[in-house]
Design a protein around this motif. Structure first.
Motif, PDB file in Angstrom:
ATOM      1  N   ASP A  76       6.235   3.660   2.531  1.00 47.34           N
ATOM      2  CA  ASP A  76       6.028   2.831   1.900  1.00 47.34           C
ATOM      3  C   ASP A  76       4.695   2.709   2.251  1.00 47.34           C
ATOM      4  N   ASP A  82       2.933  -1.636   1.977  1.00 41.10           N
ATOM      5  CA  ASP A  82       2.492  -2.758   2.972  1.00 41.10           C
ATOM      6  C   ASP A  82       2.785  -2.336   4.080  1.00 41.10           C
ATOM      7  N   SER A 124       6.917   1.592  -3.923  1.00 39.86           N
ATOM      8  CA  SER A 124       6.966   0.031  -2.961  1.00 39.86           C
ATOM      9  C   SER A 124       7.516  -0.656  -4.252  1.00 39.86           C
ATOM     10  N   VAL A 137       0.384   0.636  -7.402  1.00 37.78           N
ATOM     11  CA  VAL A 137       0.164   1.840  -6.655  1.00 37.78           C
ATOM     12  C   VAL A 137      -0.629   2.557  -6.769  1.00 37.78           C
TER      13      VAL A 137
END
Length: 93
Positions: free
Chosen positions: A9, A11, A43, A50
């Motif tokens: 991932d 964030d 994401s 991205v």
């Protein structure tokens, strides 16, 4: 154990709360890719959100991938070719 794929991932995992990726993390991910491990950035962001992260991590150089829209779209990082795209039907509220 030999890994061939690492899915991360962005964030809160790869990037901190300031949306910054530490140089040590970047170096480690580039090192893994040099070892033949494909990295996938996962994401909820759209692909355009991205791409800058993928460029910073040099995913295109190593044939890695982007998984955007929480898995709704998967793209090759280098060519930005879509290899999977699944959308909800428009008639859903």
């Amino acid at each position: 154990m030999n890994y061939k794929l690492l899915v991360l991932d962005i964030d809160g995992t790869t990037a901190d709360s300031q949306k910054k990726i530490a140089p040590e993390i970047r170096d480690a991910l580039i090192h893994l890719q040099n070892q033949g491990v494909r990295v996938v950035l996962a994401s909820g962001r759209p692909p355009e959100g991205v791409f800058p992260v993928a460029e910073y991590l040099e995913l295109a150089r190593y044939g890695s991938y982007i998984l955007a829209f929480n898995g709704g779209k998967i793209m090759e990082a280098g060519s930005r070719t879509c290899i999977f795209d699944k959308r909800l039907p428009l008639h859903l509220p």
